[in-house]
Write a protein that holds these residues in place. Sequence first.
Motif, short mmCIF file in Angstrom:
data_model
loop_
_atom_site.label_atom_id
_atom_site.label_comp_id
_atom_site.label_asym_id
_atom_site.label_seq_id
_atom_site.Cartn_x
_atom_site.Cartn_y
_atom_site.Cartn_z
N ARG A 279 0.62 -1.09 0.03
CA ARG A 279 0.10 -0.10 -0.01
C ARG A 279 0.81 1.13 -0.08
N ALA B 215 0.46 4.87 1.58
CA ALA B 215 -0.42 5.41 2.49
C ALA B 215 -0.10 6.87 2.77
N PRO B 216 -0.50 7.94 1.98
CA PRO B 216 0.19 9.26 2.14
C PRO B 216 -1.08 9.89 3.05
N SER B 217 -0.78 11.00 3.60
CA SER B 217 -1.51 11.97 4.55
C SER B 217 -1.81 13.21 3.53
N GLU C 156 -4.48 8.67 4.71
CA GLU C 156 -4.00 8.77 6.08
C GLU C 156 -4.69 10.18 6.71
N TYR D 62 -1.19 8.02 14.41
CA TYR D 62 -0.43 7.28 13.48
C TYR D 62 -0.25 5.95 13.48
N THR E 4 6.05 -0.71 2.65
CA THR E 4 6.74 0.40 1.96
C THR E 4 6.84 1.68 2.64
N ARG E 5 7.55 2.12 3.02
CA ARG E 5 7.58 3.74 3.37
C ARG E 5 8.92 4.44 3.22
N LEU F 154 10.64 7.19 7.93
CA LEU F 154 9.54 6.46 8.90
C LEU F 154 9.88 5.02 9.23
N1 GLU Z 1 0.82 8.23 6.44
C1 GLU Z 1 2.40 8.40 6.56
C2 GLU Z 1 2.85 9.59 5.74
O1 GLU Z 1 2.26 10.24 4.61
C3 GLU Z 1 2.90 7.16 5.96
C4 GLU Z 1 2.28 6.05 6.46
C5 GLU Z 1 3.06 4.72 6.48
O2 GLU Z 1 3.39 4.30 5.42
O3 GLU Z 1 3.48 4.28 7.50
O4 GLU Z 1 3.98 9.96 6.02
#
Ligand code: GLU
Length: 220
Positions: free
Chosen positions: A5, A7-9, A37, A187, A204-205, A209
């Motif tokens: 996934r 998963a941007p904010s 997010e 979060y 993946t991030r 993080l």
């Molecule tokens: N929502 C988080 C962000 O935009 C990332 C989430 C994640 O991959 O853990 O920085």
Amino acid sequence: MIVTRFAPSPTGLLHLGHAFAAITAARAGERFLLRIEDIDAGRCRAEFETAIYEDLDWLGLDWKKPVLRQTSRFDAYRAALDGLDSLGLLYPCFCTRKEIAEEIAHAIEAPHGPEGPHYPGTCRKLPDDVRKARIAAGEQYALRLDVRAAAERVGRLTFIEHSKSVDADPLLFGDVVLARKDIPASYHLAVVVDDAFQAVTLGTRGEDLFAATHIQRLLQ
Ligand code: GLU
């Protein structure tokens, strides 16, 4: 099946790092998901969410629909909090940022983690009757995880990073907030609950993080 996934904010426009993370997740996943997010309503804006879709489209990425938005998931976060609470792993924290900063400034040695100094544990030590009285008096509180108790409960934890086994260090962040005073989630909590719900097999991030994996592994 490898499920990934992005998963941007939606708190700003995507940058090159986001693009790289999204492409990486899309290439690695046999099933690629997009999760918005957006629990922090004060910082999220609809136009940034629109820009996310436009940018990912422009990159030529294709994700499984429907998109999961975290603002639709507060019941699930509540259920996860209830589960942790029933294990005695949460405590209410009434401290303000200022009180925490003062306490840390006076501490002889305050342990530090990736997000700065650890919470000094002031409210963890409060007697039960004091907690109840403060809640009854209408004081606002966050919910923190008693990480030491949680880590003792689960024992040694590992995760796989680029094919190598890494020992998780769940104490890295100290007693993290799992429900904020202003938002009934956080979060770390929301990511873990939703990764499980969406059956994500590969996280993946951004490197910024990476350390979050240590505490999220504990929550899993
Ligand atoms: N929502 C988080 C962000 O935009 C990332 C989430 C994640 O991959 O853990 O920085």
